[in-house]
Enzyme design. Structure first.
Site, PDB file in Angstrom:
ATOM      1  N   GLU A 157      65.945  37.900  -7.926  1.00 53.66           N
ATOM      2  CA  GLU A 157      66.671  38.957  -7.225  1.00 53.66           C
ATOM      3  C   GLU A 157      66.087  39.199  -5.838  1.00 53.66           C
ATOM      4  O   GLU A 157      64.884  39.426  -5.684  1.00 53.66           O
ATOM      5  CB  GLU A 157      66.662  40.266  -8.026  1.00 53.66           C
ATOM      6  CG  GLU A 157      67.500  41.333  -7.333  1.00 53.66           C
ATOM      7  CD  GLU A 157      67.761  42.573  -8.180  1.00 53.66           C
ATOM      8  OE1 GLU A 157      67.118  42.732  -9.237  1.00 53.66           O
ATOM      9  OE2 GLU A 157      68.631  43.366  -7.768  1.00 53.66           O
ATOM     10  N   GLU A 251      75.367  48.218 -10.798  1.00 52.23           N
ATOM     11  CA  GLU A 251      74.051  48.842 -10.923  1.00 52.23           C
ATOM     12  C   GLU A 251      74.081  50.166 -10.164  1.00 52.23           C
ATOM     13  O   GLU A 251      74.418  50.206  -8.982  1.00 52.23           O
ATOM     14  CB  GLU A 251      72.989  47.914 -10.329  1.00 52.23           C
ATOM     15  CG  GLU A 251      71.578  48.337 -10.640  1.00 52.23           C
ATOM     16  CD  GLU A 251      70.567  47.289 -10.186  1.00 52.23           C
ATOM     17  OE1 GLU A 251      69.708  46.923 -10.993  1.00 52.23           O
ATOM     18  OE2 GLU A 251      70.630  46.840  -9.033  1.00 52.23           O
TER      19      GLU A 251
HETATM   20 MN    MN Z   1      69.583  45.064  -8.405  1.00 53.56          MN
END
Ligand code: MN
Length: 300
Positions: A157, A251
């Site tokens: 990420e 998210e």
């Molecule tokens: Mn994230």
């Protein structure tokens, strides 16, 4: 309008991060999150493995199966267990943490293990060192081999400068992945972080191409999608352009749902929403609408 003239862009699995529902992945939390994820129309739920001791594999698998949900797992490392540390013992502890989390992800049935797997999740006091980076590359090589044995894809990420010093742009993630040199290590992009570090929302996606493996969609303040400043149209068009077929996971964080430790690491100080079901249903509709518009644009 027939399907023979429309570019075939398969439907992406749409996911939701468990912190929309619960801060603790206890059996009760798992059942609540699975039920509400399905009710909001999602295909996948992402479980943060920041507290592995509370995760009950059997109860989780049962809850996911009951609601027909796929699962992805994520986590970040800690400063005392960090594969990018100069100190070999600290790096080793980081690798042990990753290995343990990977095995838990496999036991839960996850196809993806994502997040800040290459460093601690937090504000570093200085830039990364060549020695620390080498530690991270070697650890990720070994983790990738373990992941391949279990059919799991790793997602690196890309996060903003206050959450890691090693990978802040898609280009840096691609460079790291090149060094690791394993087919099952992909880039994980997150619009919230891209908004802080990238020049725009198109180029990083095009640069990744088929090496994009996982996506987080969050707005600039991590609240309701469309209520912040992010150019989602640009981002979803770019996903359509590269023919991205992987998961797209919503998210969002609010002080309404608190996870011990993780919420502080993510600097969740404000209440951006209190109605998780409404937030999640809205986000699913928003993402599906963006995907549909992007496909229609490519077909035209
Ligand atoms: Mn994230």
């Amino acid at each position: 309008m027939s399907s023979t003239t429309t570019p075939q862009t398969p439907d992406n699995p749409l996911g939701v991060h468990a912190l929309v529902w619960t801060g603790d992945w206890t059996p009760e939390g798992a059942r609540l999150a699975a039920r509400q994820s399905r009710a909001a129309g999602y295909d996948l739920v992402e479980i943060s493995l920041h507290d592995m001791d509370v995760v009950d594999v059997r109860a989780t698998r049962a809850a996911l199966a009951e609601h027909g949900l796929d699962v992805a797992c994520s986590r970040g490392l800690a400063f005392d267990a960090d594969v990018s540390s100069d100190d070999p013992d600290t790096a080793r502890r980081g690798e042990e943490l990753l290995s343990r989390a990977l095995h838990l992800a496999g036991d839960l049935g996850a196809g993806y293990f994502c997040g800040v797997l290459y460093s601690a999740l937090g504000k570093y006091a200085g830039p990364p060192t060549a020695r620390g980076r080498e530690h991270a590359v070697r650890a990720l090589r070994r983790l990738a081999a373990q992941a391949a044995d279990r059919g799991i894809t790793l997602g690196m990420e890309v996060v903003n400068r206050y959450e890691s010093n090693l990978v802040n742009t898609a280009r840096q993630a691609l460079d790291l992945i090149d060094e690791v040199g394993a087919d099952n290590v992909k880039v994980h992009l997150d619009t919230y972080h891209m908004n802080i570090e990238e020049q725009d929302f198109t180029r990083p996606v095009l640069d990744c191409g088929d090496r994009l493996g996982y996506v987080h969609v969050g707005d600039s303040h991590r609240g309701y999608l469309g209520s912040g400043t992010i150019d989602f149209q640009q981002f979803f068009h770019a996903l359509g352009t590269i023919g991205y077929t992987g998961p797209i996971t919503f998210e969002s964080f609010s002080s309404a749902v608190v996870a011990p430790g993780l919420s502080n690491d993510l600097a969740v100080w404000r209440n951006l929403w209190s109605d998780g079901p409404d937030l999640a249903a809205h986000a699913r509709s928003f993402m599906a609408g963006q995907l549909k518009a992007a496909r229609a644009g490519l077909a035209g």
